[in-house]
Design a protein around this motif. Structure first.
Motif, PDB file in Angstrom:
ATOM      1  N   GLU A   1       0.837  -1.207   0.000  1.00  0.00           N
ATOM      2  CA  GLU A   1       0.000   0.000   0.000  1.00  0.00           C
ATOM      3  C   GLU A   1       0.867   1.251   0.000  1.00  0.00           C
ATOM      4  OE1 GLU A   1      -2.674  -0.126   3.309  1.00  0.00           O
ATOM      5  OE2 GLU A   1      -3.723  -1.896   2.559  1.00  0.00           O
ATOM      6  N   LEU A   2       1.898   1.247   0.800  1.00  0.00           N
ATOM      7  CA  LEU A   2       2.791   2.412   0.867  1.00  0.00           C
ATOM      8  C   LEU A   2       3.550   2.605  -0.446  1.00  0.00           C
ATOM      9  CD1 LEU A   2       4.167   2.001   4.482  1.00  0.00           C
ATOM     10  CD2 LEU A   2       2.553   3.727   3.675  1.00  0.00           C
ATOM     11  N   GLU A   3       3.976   1.509  -1.068  1.00  0.00           N
ATOM     12  CA  GLU A   3       4.653   1.616  -2.362  1.00  0.00           C
ATOM     13  C   GLU A   3       3.718   2.187  -3.418  1.00  0.00           C
ATOM     14  OE1 GLU A   3       6.160  -2.232  -3.338  1.00  0.00           O
ATOM     15  OE2 GLU A   3       7.704  -2.161  -1.779  1.00  0.00           O
ATOM     16  N   ARG A   4       2.478   1.758  -3.407  1.00  0.00           N
ATOM     17  CA  ARG A   4       1.490   2.268  -4.370  1.00  0.00           C
ATOM     18  C   ARG A   4       1.247   3.756  -4.148  1.00  0.00           C
ATOM     19  NH1 ARG A   4      -2.138   1.565  -8.102  1.00  0.00           N
ATOM     20  NH2 ARG A   4      -4.329   2.127  -7.894  1.00  0.00           N
ATOM     21  N   GLU A   5       1.085   4.138  -2.909  1.00  0.00           N
ATOM     22  CA  GLU A   5       0.869   5.556  -2.582  1.00  0.00           C
ATOM     23  C   GLU A   5       2.072   6.386  -2.996  1.00  0.00           C
ATOM     24  OE1 GLU A   5      -0.126   8.426   1.252  1.00  0.00           O
ATOM     25  OE2 GLU A   5       0.084   6.265   1.539  1.00  0.00           O
ATOM     26  N   ASN A   6       3.269   5.852  -2.762  1.00  0.00           N
ATOM     27  CA  ASN A   6       4.494   6.550  -3.131  1.00  0.00           C
ATOM     28  C   ASN A   6       4.560   6.773  -4.637  1.00  0.00           C
ATOM     29  OD1 ASN A   6       6.937   7.737  -2.684  1.00  0.00           O
ATOM     30  ND2 ASN A   6       7.995   5.873  -2.055  1.00  0.00           N
ATOM     31  N   GLU A   7       4.217   5.755  -5.421  1.00  0.00           N
ATOM     32  CA  GLU A   7       4.217   5.866  -6.878  1.00  0.00           C
ATOM     33  C   GLU A   7       3.211   6.907  -7.360  1.00  0.00           C
ATOM     34  OE1 GLU A   7       5.334   5.312 -10.733  1.00  0.00           O
ATOM     35  OE2 GLU A   7       6.321   4.558  -8.938  1.00  0.00           O
ATOM     36  N   LEU A   8       2.027   6.912  -6.756  1.00  0.00           N
ATOM     37  CA  LEU A   8       1.011   7.904  -7.138  1.00  0.00           C
ATOM     38  C   LEU A   8       1.479   9.323  -6.833  1.00  0.00           C
ATOM     39  CD1 LEU A   8      -2.238   6.077  -5.987  1.00  0.00           C
ATOM     40  CD2 LEU A   8      -1.489   6.484  -8.321  1.00  0.00           C
ATOM     41  N   LEU A   9       2.150   9.495  -5.716  1.00  0.00           N
ATOM     42  CA  LEU A   9       2.668  10.823  -5.364  1.00  0.00           C
ATOM     43  C   LEU A   9       3.777  11.263  -6.315  1.00  0.00           C
ATOM     44  CD1 LEU A   9       2.671  10.530  -1.480  1.00  0.00           C
ATOM     45  CD2 LEU A   9       1.175  11.965  -2.881  1.00  0.00           C
ATOM     46  N   ARG A  10       4.628  10.315  -6.741  1.00  0.00           N
ATOM     47  CA  ARG A  10       5.667  10.655  -7.731  1.00  0.00           C
ATOM     48  C   ARG A  10       5.037  11.126  -9.038  1.00  0.00           C
ATOM     49  NH1 ARG A  10       8.481   5.484  -6.431  1.00  0.00           N
ATOM     50  NH2 ARG A  10       9.970   6.018  -4.826  1.00  0.00           N
ATOM     51  N   LEU A  11       4.005  10.408  -9.479  1.00  0.00           N
ATOM     52  CA  LEU A  11       3.329  10.794 -10.727  1.00  0.00           C
ATOM     53  C   LEU A  11       2.690  12.169 -10.601  1.00  0.00           C
ATOM     54  CD1 LEU A  11       1.648   7.396 -11.641  1.00  0.00           C
ATOM     55  CD2 LEU A  11       3.478   8.526 -12.895  1.00  0.00           C
ATOM     56  N   GLU A  12       2.038  12.402  -9.489  1.00  0.00           N
ATOM     57  CA  GLU A  12       1.406  13.701  -9.267  1.00  0.00           C
ATOM     58  C   GLU A  12       2.446  14.811  -9.253  1.00  0.00           C
ATOM     59  OE1 GLU A  12      -1.545  15.941  -6.056  1.00  0.00           O
ATOM     60  OE2 GLU A  12      -0.780  13.935  -5.621  1.00  0.00           O
ATOM     61  N   ASN A  13       3.564  14.576  -8.616  1.00  0.00           N
ATOM     62  CA  ASN A  13       4.634  15.566  -8.533  1.00  0.00           C
ATOM     63  C   ASN A  13       5.180  15.893  -9.925  1.00  0.00           C
ATOM     64  OD1 ASN A  13       6.438  17.302  -7.360  1.00  0.00           O
ATOM     65  ND2 ASN A  13       7.832  15.701  -6.642  1.00  0.00           N
TER      66      ASN A  13
END
Length: 135
Positions: free
Chosen positions: A89-101
């Motif tokens: 879950e944390l890895e998925r959230e991290n990836e989504l935040l990278r994309l948003e950034n």
């Protein structure tokens, strides 16, 4: 016995009565079919088999035809996503935040100087179109 033109659905109680009559009296399939005004004795054969294998549930009518398209597979996917470990879950959230950034950086650069963004991508478009024309 006459052939019927329409299919008739029989109730669970009717099927059970026919099977019980046959078992109690020792009548043949043919005799039972005549007694209950059935056009085919193989119906009773099927009912007997269903009753032996599945019990009364086997005598209940089942929906016919192909099942309708439903959204059940999508629900199963959502359930699978919920079963992710905490780390996943944390890895998925991290990836989504990278994309948003990355998206926000590009948006900010475009707002600051739209022409620079256009010029940068214009070169790529022209080089691609020249390759297509030469082919």
């Amino acid at each position: 016995m006459k052939r019927r033109k329409t299919k008739e659905e029989y109730s669970v109680q009717f099927k059970l009565d026919a099977v019980q009559f046959m078992l109690e009296t020792g009548a043949s399939y043919q005799e039972t079919a005549v007694r209950f005004h059935l056009n085919n004795h193989s119906l009773i054969v099927r009912w007997m088999k269903a009753l032996r294998e599945q019990g009364i549930e086997g005598l209940k009518p089942r929906p016919k035809g192909r099942p309708s398209m439903s959204k059940k597979p999508n629900k199963q996917k959502k359930k699978e996503e919920k079963k992710l470990t905490r780390e996943e879950e944390l890895e998925r959230e991290n990836e989504l935040l990278r994309l948003e950034n990355a998206y926000l950086k590009k948006l900010r650069a475009f707002r600051e100087d739209p022409n620079a963004f256009y010029e940068k991508h214009k070169q790529r478009w022209h080089s691609n179109s020249k390759k297509k024309d030469s082919d």
